[in-house]
Write an enzyme that holds these catalytic residues in place. Structure first.
Site, PDB file in Angstrom:
ATOM      1  N   PHE A  54     -10.638   6.104   4.311  1.00 43.34           N
ATOM      2  CA  PHE A  54     -10.528   7.407   3.641  1.00 43.34           C
ATOM      3  C   PHE A  54      -9.085   7.891   3.698  1.00 43.34           C
ATOM      4  CE2 PHE A  54     -10.630  12.160   4.056  1.00 43.34           C
ATOM      5  CZ  PHE A  54     -10.998  12.430   2.735  1.00 43.34           C
ATOM      6  N   GLY A  55      -8.557   8.314   2.559  1.00 43.42           N
ATOM      7  CA  GLY A  55      -7.209   8.875   2.489  1.00 43.42           C
ATOM      8  C   GLY A  55      -7.268  10.335   2.073  1.00 43.42           C
ATOM      9  N   TYR A  56      -6.567  11.178   2.803  1.00 45.59           N
ATOM     10  CA  TYR A  56      -6.526  12.612   2.479  1.00 45.59           C
ATOM     11  C   TYR A  56      -5.088  13.101   2.298  1.00 45.59           C
ATOM     12  CZ  TYR A  56      -5.376  12.850   7.429  1.00 45.59           C
ATOM     13  OH  TYR A  56      -4.772  12.640   8.653  1.00 45.59           O
ATOM     14  N   GLY A  57      -4.135  12.185   2.488  1.00 47.74           N
ATOM     15  CA  GLY A  57      -2.716  12.527   2.347  1.00 47.74           C
ATOM     16  C   GLY A  57      -2.087  11.582   1.331  1.00 47.74           C
ATOM     17  N   SER A  58      -0.997  10.921   1.726  1.00 46.52           N
ATOM     18  CA  SER A  58      -0.289  10.069   0.768  1.00 46.52           C
ATOM     19  C   SER A  58      -1.150   8.907   0.274  1.00 46.52           C
ATOM     20  CB  SER A  58       0.999   9.517   1.397  1.00 46.52           C
ATOM     21  OG  SER A  58       0.694   8.785   2.557  1.00 46.52           O
TER      22      SER A  58
ATOM     23  N   GLU B  93      -1.412   2.274  16.481  1.00 50.45           N
ATOM     24  CA  GLU B  93      -1.489   3.726  16.383  1.00 50.45           C
ATOM     25  C   GLU B  93      -0.230   4.075  15.604  1.00 50.45           C
ATOM     26  OE1 GLU B  93      -0.415   7.185  19.426  1.00 50.45           O
ATOM     27  OE2 GLU B  93      -2.013   5.857  20.092  1.00 50.45           O
TER      28      GLU B  93
HETATM   29  C1  BEZ Z   1      -3.732   9.579   4.545  1.00 52.88           C
HETATM   30  O1  BEZ Z   1      -4.921   9.818   4.667  1.00 52.88           O
HETATM   31  O2  BEZ Z   1      -3.185   9.595   3.464  1.00 52.88           O
HETATM   32  C2  BEZ Z   1      -2.930   9.211   5.758  1.00 52.88           C
HETATM   33  C3  BEZ Z   1      -3.183   9.858   6.946  1.00 52.88           C
HETATM   34  C4  BEZ Z   1      -2.443   9.520   8.059  1.00 52.88           C
HETATM   35  C5  BEZ Z   1      -1.476   8.535   7.999  1.00 52.88           C
HETATM   36  C6  BEZ Z   1      -1.239   7.888   6.789  1.00 52.88           C
HETATM   37  C7  BEZ Z   1      -1.955   8.232   5.662  1.00 52.88           C
END
Ligand code: BEZ
Length: 255
Positions: A17-21, A108
């Site tokens: 799951f991606g919630y950012g980039s 990590e």
């Molecule tokens: C993301 O969900 O886009 C993400 C979150 C933490 C680190 C890298 C990407």
């Protein structure tokens, strides 16, 4: 956070799951991209970034997910958000799962640790794309910068945060392009997938650029960056050895 029992049978399918980039910069080796949401969290620009959108001397700010029960114990300047945190689930190509897990299990990244959470596909997603053709939620891996990690910043004054994002830059590019890229990517997922915290910060950063007489210049820069990224991700998914999902950002930049 533990994963509920009420999940679709997904066999050995592995989803992230991606919630950012990750929403607009997919991980390596995926074959399906599904919009939808997770619950029980709040998305906030509360994680310092020393190696992507900032430097160790001047860290930028990127998003993390805060457990809702913990968020409720804090004083936040932004309103209570809706239950759904919108994002995208990626299925890793079955033949690549072992390889991708091998990277993920031992790493990590930048204060983020690995967690698992149920993902709810958006209603208009074709069932054929979903695990076992089921519309039930399914298990996804998610990176979270929890409050105990060194780069967790916690609640910040929105205007101060916007000024900080406006000024920050790291090896992966300008912090404001990350913010505006996220705003746009969220708005493209569904009519209800916008995030008030992200939109408010994006508006504040636009206002700062305008006040400095740089609005046209910085927005043209954003368009260039997003167009380059769009072209890059249209390429077939060739094997690329990257050491984390987000390091794809740096891989691109060095090309
Ligand atoms: C993301 O969900 O886009 C993400 C979150 C933490 C680190 C890298 C990407």
């Amino acid at each position: 956070m533990s994963v509920d029992n009420n999940l679709a049978d997904q066999g050995s399918e592995f989803w992230i799951f991606g919630y950012g980039s990750l929403i607009w910069k997919p991980p390596p080796h995926f074959d399906r991209r599904i919009p939808g949401w997770v619950t029980g969290y709040v998305r906030r620009f509360w994680q310092a970034s020393q190696d992507h959108r900032g430097t160790p001397e001047a860290p930028g700010r990127v998003v993390t997910l805060i457990e809702r029960s913990y968020w409720e114990s804090l004083t936040d300047h932004h309103d209570k958000p809706p239950d759904k945190v919108w994002g995208v689930a990626y299925r890793i190509i079955p033949e690549r799962v072992a390889e991708v897990k091998e990277y993920l299990d031992i790493r990590e990244i930048n204060g983020y640790t690995i967690h698992y959470t149920p993902f709810y596909p958006a209603p208009d997603v074709d069932s054929a794309q979903l695990p076992n053709g089921s519309r039930e939620p399914f298990k996804t891996l998610v990176y979270i910068g929890t409050p105990d990690n060194d780069q967790f910043v916690g609640p910040q004054d929105p205007q101060g945060l916007a000024e900080h994002i406006y000024r920050s830059e790291g090896p992966s590019g300008l912090n404001r392009d990350y913010l505006w890229g996220l705003e746009r990517a969220l708005n493209e997922l569904s009519p209800e997938s916008g995030d008030d915290h992200v939109t408010d910060l994006a508006n504040r950063v636009r206002a700062i650029a305008e006040k400095e007489g740089k609005a046209a210049e910085v927005l043209a820069g954003l368009e260039k960056v997003l167009e380059k990224e769009r072209r890059h991700h249209e390429q077939p998914h060739l094997f690329r050895k990257v050491t984390s999902v987000d390091e794809e950002e740096e891989t691109e930049k060095k090309e």
